[in-house]
Design an enzyme around this catalytic site. Structure first.
Site, PDB file in Angstrom:
ATOM      1  N   ILE A  11       0.808  -1.225   0.000  1.00 42.97           N
ATOM      2  CA  ILE A  11       0.000   0.000   0.000  1.00 42.97           C
ATOM      3  C   ILE A  11       0.836   1.267   0.000  1.00 42.97           C
ATOM      4  O   ILE A  11       0.317   2.337  -0.258  1.00 42.97           O
ATOM      5  CB  ILE A  11      -1.021   0.040   1.166  1.00 42.97           C
ATOM      6  CG1 ILE A  11      -0.322   0.113   2.516  1.00 42.97           C
ATOM      7  CG2 ILE A  11      -1.988  -1.108   1.074  1.00 42.97           C
ATOM      8  CD1 ILE A  11      -1.256   0.452   3.653  1.00 42.97           C
ATOM      9  N   LYS A  36      -0.558  -3.878  13.254  1.00 43.34           N
ATOM     10  CA  LYS A  36      -1.386  -3.758  14.456  1.00 43.34           C
ATOM     11  C   LYS A  36      -0.714  -4.272  15.724  1.00 43.34           C
ATOM     12  O   LYS A  36      -1.279  -4.202  16.795  1.00 43.34           O
ATOM     13  CB  LYS A  36      -2.706  -4.519  14.242  1.00 43.34           C
ATOM     14  CG  LYS A  36      -3.511  -4.025  13.065  1.00 43.34           C
ATOM     15  CD  LYS A  36      -4.720  -4.922  12.832  1.00 43.34           C
ATOM     16  CE  LYS A  36      -5.312  -4.719  11.482  1.00 43.34           C
ATOM     17  NZ  LYS A  36      -4.628  -5.425  10.416  1.00 43.34           N
ATOM     18  N   ILE A  74     -10.448   0.510   8.641  1.00 45.67           N
ATOM     19  CA  ILE A  74     -10.604  -0.303   9.845  1.00 45.67           C
ATOM     20  C   ILE A  74      -9.566   0.215  10.833  1.00 45.67           C
ATOM     21  O   ILE A  74      -8.369  -0.025  10.687  1.00 45.67           O
ATOM     22  CB  ILE A  74     -10.374  -1.808   9.566  1.00 45.67           C
ATOM     23  CG1 ILE A  74     -11.222  -2.288   8.384  1.00 45.67           C
ATOM     24  CG2 ILE A  74     -10.629  -2.619  10.832  1.00 45.67           C
ATOM     25  CD1 ILE A  74     -12.707  -2.086   8.526  1.00 45.67           C
ATOM     26  N   SER A  75     -10.024   0.959  11.829  1.00 49.13           N
ATOM     27  CA  SER A  75      -9.127   1.570  12.796  1.00 49.13           C
ATOM     28  C   SER A  75      -9.040   0.683  14.040  1.00 49.13           C
ATOM     29  O   SER A  75      -9.160  -0.533  13.946  1.00 49.13           O
ATOM     30  CB  SER A  75      -9.609   2.985  13.138  1.00 49.13           C
ATOM     31  OG  SER A  75      -8.643   3.656  13.913  1.00 49.13           O
ATOM     32  N   LYS A  78      -7.537   1.601  20.064  1.00 54.38           N
ATOM     33  CA  LYS A  78      -6.285   2.171  20.569  1.00 54.38           C
ATOM     34  C   LYS A  78      -5.996   3.549  19.967  1.00 54.38           C
ATOM     35  O   LYS A  78      -5.072   4.233  20.392  1.00 54.38           O
ATOM     36  CB  LYS A  78      -5.138   1.200  20.315  1.00 54.38           C
ATOM     37  CG  LYS A  78      -5.259  -0.076  21.148  1.00 54.38           C
ATOM     38  CD  LYS A  78      -4.245  -1.112  20.730  1.00 54.38           C
ATOM     39  CE  LYS A  78      -4.397  -2.389  21.530  1.00 54.38           C
ATOM     40  NZ  LYS A  78      -5.647  -3.102  21.283  1.00 54.38           N
ATOM     41  N   ASN A 115     -10.677  -5.675  20.472  1.00 55.53           N
ATOM     42  CA  ASN A 115     -10.148  -6.979  20.105  1.00 55.53           C
ATOM     43  C   ASN A 115     -11.268  -7.888  19.618  1.00 55.53           C
ATOM     44  O   ASN A 115     -12.301  -8.021  20.276  1.00 55.53           O
ATOM     45  CB  ASN A 115      -9.467  -7.611  21.325  1.00 55.53           C
ATOM     46  CG  ASN A 115      -8.313  -6.766  21.808  1.00 55.53           C
ATOM     47  OD1 ASN A 115      -7.251  -6.792  21.230  1.00 55.53           O
ATOM     48  ND2 ASN A 115      -8.541  -5.973  22.850  1.00 55.53           N
ATOM     49  N   LEU A 117     -12.592 -11.405  19.086  1.00 55.85           N
ATOM     50  CA  LEU A 117     -12.349 -12.752  19.621  1.00 55.85           C
ATOM     51  C   LEU A 117     -12.233 -13.779  18.498  1.00 55.85           C
ATOM     52  O   LEU A 117     -13.080 -13.841  17.615  1.00 55.85           O
ATOM     53  CB  LEU A 117     -13.483 -13.158  20.562  1.00 55.85           C
ATOM     54  CG  LEU A 117     -13.546 -12.383  21.867  1.00 55.85           C
ATOM     55  CD1 LEU A 117     -14.819 -12.713  22.629  1.00 55.85           C
ATOM     56  CD2 LEU A 117     -12.327 -12.672  22.714  1.00 55.85           C
ATOM     57  N   GLY A 118     -11.149 -14.534  18.543  1.00 57.36           N
ATOM     58  CA  GLY A 118     -10.961 -15.601  17.566  1.00 57.36           C
ATOM     59  C   GLY A 118     -10.309 -15.172  16.269  1.00 57.36           C
ATOM     60  O   GLY A 118     -10.005 -15.997  15.425  1.00 57.36           O
ATOM     61  N   THR A 140       0.363 -10.343  30.114  1.00 53.19           N
ATOM     62  CA  THR A 140       1.352  -9.276  30.277  1.00 53.19           C
ATOM     63  C   THR A 140       1.327  -8.665  31.673  1.00 53.19           C
ATOM     64  O   THR A 140       2.364  -8.461  32.289  1.00 53.19           O
ATOM     65  CB  THR A 140       1.100  -8.160  29.239  1.00 53.19           C
ATOM     66  OG1 THR A 140       0.972  -8.752  27.961  1.00 53.19           O
ATOM     67  CG2 THR A 140       2.230  -7.162  29.212  1.00 53.19           C
TER      68      THR A 140
END
Length: 190
Positions: A11, A36, A74-75, A78, A115, A117-118, A140
């Site tokens: 891109i 990401k 698609i942001s 965060k 997030n 899931l999966g 973490t």
């Protein structure tokens, strides 16, 4: 009945982007090509900026030139009050689109969510893999909290945003309360 064309490109390569868009003439673009991974982007901030900011600008400008009707970035959640390089670059990408919202032929918008899931890179497949191998399951920090959503919710939000006519808008899914990642790990272990 849709035709599918598999195309590989970078891109940040403006010539390649122009070539692909001029050839295929899409009506709607969903821009999800981004770095990401938060820790990796902290170690490689120039690459995060190059891909997430410059790449978004190149794609958006090319989309406007060929007359794409709707462009959906698609942001990430965060990007709201960013505390990381990745979040900051996603916020700047949103601002790039906001600055282009004056374009009358292309409706630019962004979708933020947490997030999924999966999905690839999601914590659940990683935890399940660690559990299958007998552990340890790594978290973490015991107090880390995150928003989570299902794939179907993420897809629905993106498609809903694509049907709206709100140039420069940022759509955010109501994700409820944050979940402690430690609690998620414990539930999966049980």
């Amino acid at each position: 009945e849709l035709e599918v064309h598999l195309v590989v490109g970078d891109i940040t390569d403006a010539q390649r982007v122009d070539q692909v868009l001029k050839h295929h003439r899409p009506e709607v673009m969903f821009h999800a090509a981004a770095h990401k991974h938060v820790p990796l982007m902290e170690l490689n901030p120039c690459e995060a900026v190059k891909n997430n900011v410059v790449g978004t600008r190149i794609l958006a400008q090319a989309a406007a030139r060929v007359g794409v009707e709707r462009f959906v970035l698609i942001s990430s959640d965060k990007a709201a009050n960013p505390t990381s390089v990745m979040g900051a670059t996603k916020r700047v990408a949103e601002l790039v689109l906001g600055g282009m919202s004056h374009n009358r032929s292309t409706c630019f918008m962004a979708v933020r969510f947490g997030n999924v899931l999966g999905s690839t890179g999601s914590v659940i497949p990683r935890f399940l893999d660690q559990i299958r191998r007998g552990g340890p399951v790594t978290v973490t920090h015991p107090e880390v909290r995150r928003y989570f959503m299902l794939v179907a919710e993420a897809v629905q939000l993106v498609l809903h945003a694509a049907t709206r006519r709100k140039p420069g808008g940022i759509f955010v899914l109501e994700m409820g309360e944050q979940i402690k990642v430690m609690d998620l790990a414990r539930n999966l272990i049980r």
